[in-house]
Design a protein around this motif. Structure first.
Motif, PDB file in Angstrom:
ATOM      1  N   ASP A   1       6.365 -28.135  27.231  1.00 62.55           N
ATOM      2  CA  ASP A   1       5.968 -28.182  25.827  1.00 62.55           C
ATOM      3  C   ASP A   1       6.969 -29.041  25.054  1.00 62.55           C
ATOM      4  OD1 ASP A   1       5.553 -27.702  23.110  1.00 62.55           O
ATOM      5  OD2 ASP A   1       4.923 -25.625  23.435  1.00 62.55           O
ATOM      6  N   GLN A   2       6.527 -30.216  24.615  1.00 62.85           N
ATOM      7  CA  GLN A   2       7.446 -31.125  23.936  1.00 62.85           C
ATOM      8  C   GLN A   2       7.904 -30.589  22.586  1.00 62.85           C
ATOM      9  OE1 GLN A   2       6.125 -34.164  21.516  1.00 62.85           O
ATOM     10  NE2 GLN A   2       4.060 -34.232  22.305  1.00 62.85           N
ATOM     11  N   VAL A   3       7.105 -29.737  21.952  1.00 69.31           N
ATOM     12  CA  VAL A   3       7.538 -29.147  20.684  1.00 69.31           C
ATOM     13  C   VAL A   3       8.747 -28.244  20.922  1.00 69.31           C
ATOM     14  CG1 VAL A   3       6.894 -27.674  18.744  1.00 69.31           C
ATOM     15  CG2 VAL A   3       5.229 -29.281  19.689  1.00 69.31           C
ATOM     16  N   GLU A   4       8.698 -27.440  21.992  1.00 66.46           N
ATOM     17  CA  GLU A   4       9.861 -26.634  22.368  1.00 66.46           C
ATOM     18  C   GLU A   4      11.071 -27.526  22.618  1.00 66.46           C
ATOM     19  OE1 GLU A   4       9.472 -23.823  25.629  1.00 66.46           O
ATOM     20  OE2 GLU A   4       7.675 -22.998  24.709  1.00 66.46           O
ATOM     21  N   ALA A   5      10.841 -28.585  23.372  1.00 70.07           N
ATOM     22  CA  ALA A   5      11.942 -29.483  23.723  1.00 70.07           C
ATOM     23  C   ALA A   5      12.583 -30.086  22.480  1.00 70.07           C
ATOM     24  CB  ALA A   5      11.433 -30.588  24.650  1.00 70.07           C
ATOM     25  N   MET A   6      11.751 -30.556  21.569  1.00 66.79           N
ATOM     26  CA  MET A   6      12.264 -31.266  20.391  1.00 66.79           C
ATOM     27  C   MET A   6      12.940 -30.326  19.392  1.00 66.79           C
ATOM     28  SD  MET A   6      11.566 -34.514  20.828  1.00 66.79           S
ATOM     29  CE  MET A   6      11.352 -35.385  19.286  1.00 66.79           C
ATOM     30  N   THR A   7      12.493 -29.074  19.327  1.00 65.44           N
ATOM     31  CA  THR A   7      13.033 -28.160  18.321  1.00 65.44           C
ATOM     32  C   THR A   7      14.226 -27.361  18.825  1.00 65.44           C
ATOM     33  OG1 THR A   7      11.413 -26.473  18.978  1.00 65.44           O
ATOM     34  CG2 THR A   7      10.848 -27.880  17.102  1.00 65.44           C
ATOM     35  N   MET A   8      14.418 -27.283  20.154  1.00 61.39           N
ATOM     36  CA  MET A   8      15.462 -26.408  20.686  1.00 61.39           C
ATOM     37  C   MET A   8      16.678 -27.151  21.237  1.00 61.39           C
ATOM     38  SD  MET A   8      13.088 -23.593  22.648  1.00 61.39           S
ATOM     39  CE  MET A   8      14.415 -22.441  22.998  1.00 61.39           C
ATOM     40  N   GLY A   9      16.475 -28.310  21.833  1.00 57.82           N
ATOM     41  CA  GLY A   9      17.541 -28.950  22.586  1.00 57.82           C
ATOM     42  C   GLY A   9      18.533 -29.740  21.738  1.00 57.82           C
ATOM     43  N   ASP A  10      19.819 -29.679  22.126  1.00 55.13           N
ATOM     44  CA  ASP A  10      20.802 -30.622  21.583  1.00 55.13           C
ATOM     45  C   ASP A  10      20.461 -32.022  22.071  1.00 55.13           C
ATOM     46  OD1 ASP A  10      22.349 -28.595  20.367  1.00 55.13           O
ATOM     47  OD2 ASP A  10      23.327 -28.166  22.280  1.00 55.13           O
ATOM     48  N   ARG A  11      20.090 -32.083  23.366  1.00 54.35           N
ATOM     49  CA  ARG A  11      19.561 -33.308  23.953  1.00 54.35           C
ATOM     50  C   ARG A  11      18.353 -32.945  24.810  1.00 54.35           C
ATOM     51  NH1 ARG A  11      23.234 -36.546  27.546  1.00 54.35           N
ATOM     52  NH2 ARG A  11      23.956 -34.477  28.198  1.00 54.35           N
ATOM     53  N   VAL A  12      17.512 -33.940  25.043  1.00 50.39           N
ATOM     54  CA  VAL A  12      16.296 -33.743  25.840  1.00 50.39           C
ATOM     55  C   VAL A  12      16.266 -34.793  26.946  1.00 50.39           C
ATOM     56  CG1 VAL A  12      13.773 -33.723  25.810  1.00 50.39           C
ATOM     57  CG2 VAL A  12      15.048 -32.817  23.852  1.00 50.39           C
TER      58      VAL A  12
ATOM     59  N   TYR B   1      12.440 -39.823  19.690  1.00 50.23           N
ATOM     60  CA  TYR B   1      11.273 -40.076  18.836  1.00 50.23           C
ATOM     61  C   TYR B   1      11.336 -41.457  18.194  1.00 50.23           C
ATOM     62  CZ  TYR B   1       7.676 -39.138  15.347  1.00 50.23           C
ATOM     63  OH  TYR B   1       6.544 -39.197  14.591  1.00 50.23           O
ATOM     64  N   ASP B   2      12.514 -41.817  17.663  1.00 46.06           N
ATOM     65  CA  ASP B   2      12.649 -43.079  16.932  1.00 46.06           C
ATOM     66  C   ASP B   2      12.839 -44.283  17.845  1.00 46.06           C
ATOM     67  OD1 ASP B   2      12.419 -41.828  14.476  1.00 46.06           O
ATOM     68  OD2 ASP B   2      14.591 -41.557  14.251  1.00 46.06           O
ATOM     69  N   LYS B   3      13.500 -44.085  18.991  1.00 47.92           N
ATOM     70  CA  LYS B   3      13.830 -45.195  19.883  1.00 47.92           C
ATOM     71  C   LYS B   3      13.492 -44.870  21.337  1.00 47.92           C
ATOM     72  CE  LYS B   3      17.652 -46.661  16.883  1.00 47.92           C
ATOM     73  NZ  LYS B   3      19.112 -46.897  16.793  1.00 47.92           N
ATOM     74  N   PRO B   4      12.219 -44.653  21.633  1.00 50.19           N
ATOM     75  CA  PRO B   4      11.851 -44.369  23.031  1.00 50.19           C
ATOM     76  C   PRO B   4      12.233 -45.536  23.934  1.00 50.19           C
ATOM     77  CG  PRO B   4       9.902 -44.886  21.720  1.00 50.19           C
ATOM     78  CD  PRO B   4      11.041 -44.744  20.760  1.00 50.19           C
ATOM     79  N   GLY B   5      12.806 -45.218  25.085  1.00 51.21           N
ATOM     80  CA  GLY B   5      13.294 -46.265  25.984  1.00 51.21           C
ATOM     81  C   GLY B   5      12.209 -46.977  26.748  1.00 51.21           C
ATOM     82  N   ASN B   6      11.066 -46.328  26.897  1.00 49.82           N
ATOM     83  CA  ASN B   6       9.957 -46.975  27.591  1.00 49.82           C
ATOM     84  C   ASN B   6       8.634 -46.429  27.080  1.00 49.82           C
ATOM     85  OD1 ASN B   6       9.365 -44.541  29.058  1.00 49.82           O
ATOM     86  ND2 ASN B   6      10.938 -45.071  30.552  1.00 49.82           N
ATOM     87  N   VAL B   7       7.561 -46.999  27.574  1.00 49.30           N
ATOM     88  CA  VAL B   7       6.238 -46.665  27.054  1.00 49.30           C
ATOM     89  C   VAL B   7       5.835 -45.246  27.421  1.00 49.30           C
ATOM     90  CG1 VAL B   7       4.894 -47.508  29.029  1.00 49.30           C
ATOM     91  CG2 VAL B   7       3.932 -47.671  26.724  1.00 49.30           C
TER      92      VAL B   7
ATOM     93  N   PHE C   1       4.639 -39.838  25.462  1.00 45.17           N
ATOM     94  CA  PHE C   1       4.763 -38.410  25.777  1.00 45.17           C
ATOM     95  C   PHE C   1       5.349 -37.629  24.610  1.00 45.17           C
ATOM     96  CE2 PHE C   1       6.821 -34.683  27.645  1.00 45.17           C
ATOM     97  CZ  PHE C   1       5.754 -34.153  28.361  1.00 45.17           C
ATOM     98  N   ILE C   2       6.310 -38.223  23.904  1.00 38.52           N
ATOM     99  CA  ILE C   2       6.970 -37.532  22.793  1.00 38.52           C
ATOM    100  C   ILE C   2       6.229 -37.819  21.501  1.00 38.52           C
ATOM    101  CG2 ILE C   2       9.085 -37.361  21.438  1.00 38.52           C
ATOM    102  CD1 ILE C   2       9.365 -36.151  24.209  1.00 38.52           C
ATOM    103  N   GLY C   3       5.828 -36.762  20.822  1.00 40.86           N
ATOM    104  CA  GLY C   3       5.080 -36.909  19.573  1.00 40.86           C
ATOM    105  C   GLY C   3       3.698 -36.292  19.690  1.00 40.86           C
ATOM    106  N   SER C   4       3.261 -35.625  18.633  1.00 40.18           N
ATOM    107  CA  SER C   4       1.940 -35.003  18.636  1.00 40.18           C
ATOM    108  C   SER C   4       1.318 -35.140  17.242  1.00 40.18           C
ATOM    109  CB  SER C   4       2.054 -33.528  19.012  1.00 40.18           C
ATOM    110  OG  SER C   4       0.790 -32.910  19.048  1.00 40.18           O
ATOM    111  N   PRO C   5       0.141 -35.795  17.137  1.00 41.03           N
ATOM    112  CA  PRO C   5      -0.577 -36.516  18.196  1.00 41.03           C
ATOM    113  C   PRO C   5       0.297 -37.645  18.761  1.00 41.03           C
ATOM    114  CG  PRO C   5      -1.933 -36.286  16.223  1.00 41.03           C
ATOM    115  CD  PRO C   5      -0.539 -35.902  15.838  1.00 41.03           C
ATOM    116  N   SER C   6      -0.023 -38.049  19.984  1.00 43.19           N
ATOM    117  CA  SER C   6       0.802 -39.045  20.653  1.00 43.19           C
ATOM    118  C   SER C   6       0.649 -40.427  20.017  1.00 43.19           C
ATOM    119  CB  SER C   6       0.455 -39.111  22.136  1.00 43.19           C
ATOM    120  OG  SER C   6      -0.881 -39.473  22.326  1.00 43.19           O
ATOM    121  N   MET C   7       1.617 -41.276  20.307  1.00 42.92           N
ATOM    122  CA  MET C   7       1.629 -42.627  19.764  1.00 42.92           C
ATOM    123  C   MET C   7       0.378 -43.396  20.189  1.00 42.92           C
ATOM    124  SD  MET C   7       4.514 -45.618  20.384  1.00 42.92           S
ATOM    125  CE  MET C   7       5.859 -44.733  19.632  1.00 42.92           C
ATOM    126  N   ASN C   8      -0.180 -44.177  19.272  1.00 46.69           N
ATOM    127  CA  ASN C   8      -1.266 -45.097  19.609  1.00 46.69           C
ATOM    128  C   ASN C   8      -0.674 -46.289  20.352  1.00 46.69           C
ATOM    129  OD1 ASN C   8      -3.509 -43.777  18.062  1.00 46.69           O
ATOM    130  ND2 ASN C   8      -2.172 -44.247  16.328  1.00 46.69           N
TER     131      ASN C   8
END
Length: 398
Positions: free
Chosen positions: A194-205, A223-229, A234-241
């Motif tokens: 669950d990416q929401v869990e990951a984003m809200t709980m972790g110091d790092r993911v 979220y701001d600087k994803p390293g790859n497509v 995968f990160i973000g809901s709804p996901s990136m277009n």
């Protein structure tokens, strides 16, 4: 407490399946690190190797300054919390929490003291004499946490501990676990899909895909600087277009062609992403997050009014109260997030309209006048567009 380090860790099963490949993660002393990824990506396998429940095929695992590859699980000084709680139904809450201490032959008075302290922290004091069957799901999860806390381990390992709870309780327990970890300062490795869990709980993911580490960073940087497509989608809901596009030169600037739509790339964006210039005349992948799209009729400043526009129509509206999710068609070719490494194997079939156009999504203000089946003009914040190499999948940035 101690740091946990995975150095070039591999897991190969007897049938030849390579579940984890050269995994390198350094979890600092007291850090809360979350492993996230789709089903089958290897996150639980990685956790089980740290716990000693899976043998490491290659590489080194450190807990503190000691290599523990061949150390028995009970001697690694870690505590694990499972998704099914793993409580003894015939024992009271107090006995469940203190059971590991009893096995370790800790004096009875000390066990009682530790159990009382853990129960107080977890708001379980009034339930110490009850059996697990008399508790709610959230209370049972607290008991499982209490059993880990009383051991005072070097690290906590949590394997999807909230997956059996209902949505409201999950939100509550997310906050409780994150707060508890901060208070205790125990190094924690937490696994979730669950990416929401990951984003809200972790110091790092740490994001995994097919056993390969994709990126490790703070939630905001992911979220701001994803390293790859893959990370971008995968990160973000709804996901990136994500759309295939052609990058072309236009005067002193650049433009991207998304089907029949052309968007100008702001000079500031080109300056911040100088590598874009090497892709002029080539195909790229453009990513636009739903929240960077808006109803042009709601523009309230000159800067918002001057943003590039997309003309389309509304095919579906999801009203969520504080926002609406608007679905709209474009003739821009989509890019599936698995394409770069596994051509076609994991490509998700994206929804299309009756004209063969792909449906994309925007996150609009609830004040939007968008209506089903009606024309729609969308403003695009092109300063927040993301760009990727369609072959490697890597972000085009510096």
């Amino acid at each position: 407490m101690a740091q946990v380090v995975l150095k070039d860790v591999n897991k190969v099963y007897p049938n030849g399946y390579h579940a984890i490949t050269d995994l390198n993660i350094d979890i600092a002393d007291g850090e809360f690190l979350v492993l996230v990824g789709p089903s089958g990506c290897g996150k639980s396998t990685a956790l089980r190797m740290v716990a000693g429940l899976e043998e490491i095929s290659g590489g080194e695992l450190y807990i503190g300054d000691k290599v523990v590859n061949d150390v028995h699980p009970k001697d690694r000084d870690i505590a694990m919390v499972f998704q099914n709680y793993a409580l003894y139904p015939h024992m009271s809450v107090a006995d469940n929490i203190g059971f590991a201490l009893k096995l370790a032959k800790v004096p009875k008075a000390e066990i009682e003291e530790r159990v009382k302290k853990a129960a107080a922290v977890l708001d379980l004091t009034e339930n110490l004499e009850r059996k697990p069957g008399q508790l709610s799901g959230g209370q049972r999860q607290r008991v499982a946490m209490g059993r880990a806390i009383v051991r005072q381990p070097k690290a906590f390992l949590m394997d999807e501990p909230l997956s059996n709870l209902d949505a409201k309780l999950r939100v509550q327990m997310r906050a409780e676990i994150a707060g508890l970890q901060r208070d205790l300062g125990v190094t924690t490795l937490y696994v979730t899909h669950d990416q929401v869990e990951a984003m809200t709980m972790g110091d790092r993911v740490a994001v995994l895909k097919r056993g390969f580490l994709q990126q490790v960073d703070t939630p905001q940087n992911l979220y701001d600087k994803p390293g790859n497509v893959f990370v971008a989608g995968f990160i973000g809901s709804p996901s990136m277009n994500l759309m295939r596009a052609k990058l072309t030169s236009a005067g002193d600037g650049l433009t991207v062609g998304l089907g029949s739509t052309t968007l100008t790339v702001e000079p500031s964006v080109v300056a911040a992403n100088p590598s874009l210039n090497s892709f002029v005349g080539k195909d790229i992948v453009v990513g636009i997050r739903p929240e960077d799209l808006s109803d042009s009729e709601l523009a309230s400043t000159p800067a918002e009014s001057d943003r590039p526009k997309i003309s389309t129509e509304t095919t579906l509206i999801e009203a969520l109260g504080s926002e609406i999710i608007v679905h709209f068609p474009l003739d821009a070719e989509p890019f599936a997030i698995m394409d770069a490494e596994f051509e076609g194997e994991d490509a998700v079939e994206q929804t299309k309209d009756d004209q063969g156009r792909t449906i994309y999504v925007g996150r609009f203000s609830p004040r939007s006048r968008a209506r089903m089946g009606q024309p729609l003009t969308i403003s695009v914040d092109t300063t927040r567009m993301h760009f990727f190499d369609p072959v490697s999948g890597d972000a085009i940035r510096d």
